[in-house]
Design a protein around this motif. Structure first.
Motif, short mmCIF file in Angstrom:
data_model
loop_
_atom_site.label_atom_id
_atom_site.label_comp_id
_atom_site.label_asym_id
_atom_site.label_seq_id
_atom_site.Cartn_x
_atom_site.Cartn_y
_atom_site.Cartn_z
N TRP A 95 32.33 25.35 50.52
CA TRP A 95 31.64 25.22 51.80
C TRP A 95 32.26 24.15 52.69
CZ3 TRP A 95 26.96 27.76 53.38
CH2 TRP A 95 26.50 28.72 52.48
N HIS A 96 32.89 23.15 52.09
CA HIS A 96 33.38 22.03 52.90
C HIS A 96 34.53 22.41 53.82
CE1 HIS A 96 31.54 18.74 50.07
NE2 HIS A 96 30.64 19.43 50.75
N GLY A 97 35.27 23.47 53.49
CA GLY A 97 36.37 23.87 54.34
C GLY A 97 36.01 24.91 55.39
N CYS A 98 34.73 25.18 55.55
CA CYS A 98 34.31 26.26 56.44
C CYS A 98 34.31 25.83 57.91
CB CYS A 98 32.91 26.74 56.08
SG CYS A 98 32.81 27.60 54.51
N GLU A 99 34.75 26.74 58.76
CA GLU A 99 34.55 26.56 60.20
C GLU A 99 33.06 26.47 60.47
OE1 GLU A 99 36.62 28.99 63.11
OE2 GLU A 99 37.98 29.68 61.53
N PRO A 100 32.65 25.70 61.49
CA PRO A 100 31.21 25.58 61.78
C PRO A 100 30.51 26.92 61.97
CG PRO A 100 32.44 23.91 62.97
CD PRO A 100 33.46 24.80 62.31
N ALA A 101 31.17 27.87 62.64
CA ALA A 101 30.53 29.17 62.87
C ALA A 101 30.31 29.93 61.57
CB ALA A 101 31.37 30.00 63.83
N LEU A 107 48.07 30.15 57.88
CA LEU A 107 46.78 29.80 57.29
C LEU A 107 46.58 30.43 55.91
CD1 LEU A 107 44.59 30.24 60.50
CD2 LEU A 107 45.28 28.07 59.44
N PHE A 108 47.66 30.87 55.29
CA PHE A 108 47.58 31.58 54.01
C PHE A 108 46.69 30.86 53.00
CE2 PHE A 108 49.10 32.10 49.65
CZ PHE A 108 49.12 33.47 49.49
N ARG A 109 46.96 29.60 52.74
CA ARG A 109 46.25 28.87 51.70
C ARG A 109 44.77 28.72 52.05
NH1 ARG A 109 46.37 29.00 46.87
NH2 ARG A 109 48.64 28.97 46.99
N GLN A 110 44.45 28.43 53.32
CA GLN A 110 43.05 28.29 53.72
C GLN A 110 42.30 29.61 53.60
OE1 GLN A 110 45.77 26.94 55.30
NE2 GLN A 110 45.07 25.56 56.95
N LEU A 111 42.98 30.72 53.93
CA LEU A 111 42.29 32.01 53.94
C LEU A 111 41.90 32.47 52.54
CD1 LEU A 111 44.36 33.87 56.68
CD2 LEU A 111 42.03 33.01 56.88
N ILE A 112 42.71 32.14 51.53
CA ILE A 112 42.38 32.60 50.18
C ILE A 112 41.61 31.56 49.37
CG2 ILE A 112 44.43 34.05 50.13
CD1 ILE A 112 45.59 32.12 48.03
N ALA A 113 41.34 30.39 49.97
CA ALA A 113 40.81 29.25 49.21
C ALA A 113 39.55 29.59 48.42
CB ALA A 113 40.55 28.08 50.15
N ASN A 114 38.60 30.28 49.04
CA ASN A 114 37.33 30.55 48.36
C ASN A 114 37.43 31.69 47.35
OD1 ASN A 114 36.23 28.52 49.85
ND2 ASN A 114 34.72 29.78 50.91
N CYS A 115 38.28 32.66 47.63
CA CYS A 115 38.40 33.83 46.76
C CYS A 115 39.24 33.55 45.51
CB CYS A 115 39.03 34.99 47.53
SG CYS A 115 37.98 35.74 48.78
N GLU A 116 40.19 32.63 45.62
CA GLU A 116 41.21 32.51 44.57
C GLU A 116 40.69 32.06 43.21
OE1 GLU A 116 45.75 30.94 44.12
OE2 GLU A 116 44.41 29.70 45.33
N VAL A 163 35.38 33.92 53.09
CA VAL A 163 36.53 33.28 53.72
C VAL A 163 36.01 32.12 54.56
CG1 VAL A 163 38.62 33.65 55.09
CG2 VAL A 163 37.60 35.57 53.87
N PRO A 164 36.59 30.94 54.43
CA PRO A 164 36.06 29.79 55.18
C PRO A 164 36.36 29.82 56.67
CG PRO A 164 37.95 29.14 53.86
CD PRO A 164 37.63 30.55 53.47
N LEU A 165 37.25 30.72 57.09
CA LEU A 165 37.63 30.82 58.50
C LEU A 165 37.24 32.18 59.06
CD1 LEU A 165 41.29 29.41 58.29
CD2 LEU A 165 39.15 28.13 58.48
N LEU A 166 37.04 32.23 60.37
CA LEU A 166 36.90 33.51 61.05
C LEU A 166 38.27 34.19 61.13
CD1 LEU A 166 34.59 32.43 64.01
CD2 LEU A 166 33.92 33.61 61.90
N PRO A 167 38.31 35.51 61.36
CA PRO A 167 39.61 36.17 61.50
C PRO A 167 40.47 35.46 62.54
CG PRO A 167 37.85 37.79 61.45
CD PRO A 167 37.19 36.45 61.53
N PRO A 168 41.61 34.91 62.15
CA PRO A 168 42.40 34.12 63.11
C PRO A 168 43.20 34.99 64.06
CG PRO A 168 43.47 34.15 60.98
CD PRO A 168 42.17 34.88 60.80
N PRO A 169 43.62 34.42 65.19
CA PRO A 169 44.54 35.12 66.08
C PRO A 169 45.85 35.43 65.38
CG PRO A 169 43.59 33.21 67.17
CD PRO A 169 43.21 33.11 65.72
N VAL A 170 46.50 36.47 65.84
CA VAL A 170 47.73 36.94 65.20
C VAL A 170 48.77 35.83 65.09
CG1 VAL A 170 49.73 38.46 65.56
CG2 VAL A 170 47.40 39.37 65.83
N ALA A 171 48.93 35.04 66.14
CA ALA A 171 49.99 34.02 66.15
C ALA A 171 49.78 32.93 65.11
CB ALA A 171 50.10 33.41 67.54
#
Length: 431
Positions: free
Chosen positions: A228-234, A366-375, A353-361
């Protein structure tokens, strides 16, 4: 569960209409129609149209693993998982596009083209089972088969407002699936409805019984540290609404901590995946009779993030691999078991996933952050399901992951079915 020929025709029509999404790397319309003509309507999945990720072998179709080199090389034998589905009446209409070599979380693929998000323009669909999720979210099929090594079923399911189920390790057969890490790999299911997940899991696993589960009897742990600590506020705000709803439904929610879960998952999981990919992908190519070598495949990688990942994987030697397998993995498993036992938990709950779907660019960085909770669960081998139970005020999906003890797959699915029925928002409210 039986579906008419109209359902298949509708799936094929939608596949043509939604070609701009690049969700399918191979469309097998003629074989699909021929299979429908010979189908027995009493089979449990009779006429059910499916797409499978393009790292799963289907006889007569290429298994490209998201690469250009293998894009036109059909395989002669289907994966055991595909055979079970087809015997039950499912019709494979094509192969789903994916992140190159299943080695990324964005669905951005320089070799075969990016998979576009069906309803969030400019944001990534997630990966590596990108097309598997996009095809379901776009309404081409109601369910698909992907694979999940670090997050690759649950992450795109979360980003698309879908259900993403990763079974216990070894519940589904691995034969005929291009490997990254046999110590972590499994096929999984992405779907709009729990009924489809239950039916597909029953056919693949051979376990059809569904235990009785009452939400008021469930004890779920909320592991705040790391998850939970790495989650975006939204994301955190949307997830908190789900916790409140769970309590209202009588679920016992317990604050817990799995010490160093994230760090141990990386120390164990990264060497396992890196070493095993370079060891086992060459074997897979040989076994399927490919005319290309693994060295040729490596040289042909087009996506810069995958090139970097493979280059880094080559730095992992046998000693570090054995340490991951024999020290870090058992340590993480022991910590999960201790938390489950200490708090008498049925499972865990947290944002997929701690982040919302990020922009393409931004996505590949953000690979490591995106898999952090699932891994972590991929190292431990737990069954996991991401459910589309939350969303931001502007309608972006936020998946909630539930994890039960190893082997408790049908109990997890039974609980998930209850949650999908009683915890809003529903999938159709996310579009």
């Amino acid at each position: 569960m039986a579906a008419s020929g109209e359902r298949l025709h509708q799936a094929l029509l939608q596949a043509f209409k939604q070609r701009h999404l690049n969700s399918l790397s191979w469309l097998a319309a003629e074989p699909a129609l021929a299979a429908a003509g010979s189908d027995g309507m009493d089979a449990p999945l009779a006429g059910f149209p499916l797409v499978v990720k393009d790292n799963i072998d289907v006889a007569g179709m290429p298994t490209s693993i998201g690469t250009a080199l293998l894009a036109e090389e059909p395989v002669n034998r289907s994966a055991e998982l595909v055979t079970r589905l087809q015997r039950a009446g499912a019709i494979i209409i094509g192969k789903a596009s994916m992140h190159e070599l299943a080695s990324g979380t964005s669905g951005l693929n320089a070799a075969r083209g990016d998979v576009l998000h069906p309803f969030l323009p400019g944001r990534v669909v997630g990966g590596s089972s990108s097309g598997s999720a996009a095809a379901v979210a776009a309404g081409i099929v109601s369910a698909s088969i992907g694979t999940d090594t670090g997050a690759s079923v649950r992450l795109p399911a979360s980003f698309c407002g879908l259900i993403g189920f990763r079974p216990s390790l070894t519940r589904y057969p691995q034969q005929g699936i291009a490997p990254i890490s046999p110590s972590r790999d499994t096929a999984g299911i992405i779907a709009q409805r729990m009924d489809d997940v239950l039916a597909l899991d029953a056919v693949i696993s051979g376990e059809s019984a569904l235990p009785a589960v009452a939400l008021a009897d469930l004890r779920l742990g909320v592991p705040r540290a790391h998850f939970w600590h790495g989650c975006e506020p939204a994301v955190a705000a949307a997830a908190e609404t789900v916790l409140h709803r769970l309590r209202d439904l009588g679920v016992t929610v317990v604050e817990v901590s799995i010490e160093q879960a994230g760090e141990l998952a990386v120390q164990a999981g990264y060497p396992m995946a890196s070493f095993e990919m370079l060891r086992d992908l060459p074997r897979y190519l040989q076994q399927r009779g490919s005319r290309f070598s693994f060295d040729q495949l490596k040289s042909a990688i087009a996506s810069p993030d995958v090139q970097a990942l493979v280059a880094d994987a080559e730095t992992i030697g046998p000693e570090r691999y054995q340490e991951a397998l024999n020290h870090w993995k058992p340590l993480l498993i022991a910590r999960y078991q201790a938390v489950f036992q200490q708090h008498r938990l049925d499972g865990l709950v947290f944002p997929t996933v701690p982040l919302l779907p990020p922009p393409v660019a931004q996505a590949n960085a953000l690979f490591r952050q995106l898999i952090a909770n699932c891994e972590p669960a991929t190292v431990v081998g737990l069954p996991c399901i991401s459910l589309p139970l939350a969303q931001t005020p502007d309608g972006i999906p936020v998946g909630m992951e539930f994890q039960f003890a190893t082997g408790e797959d049908r109990r997890l699915l039974a609980a998930a079915a209850l949650l999908m029925a009683q915890v809003p928002p529903r999938i159709d409210e996310l579009k």
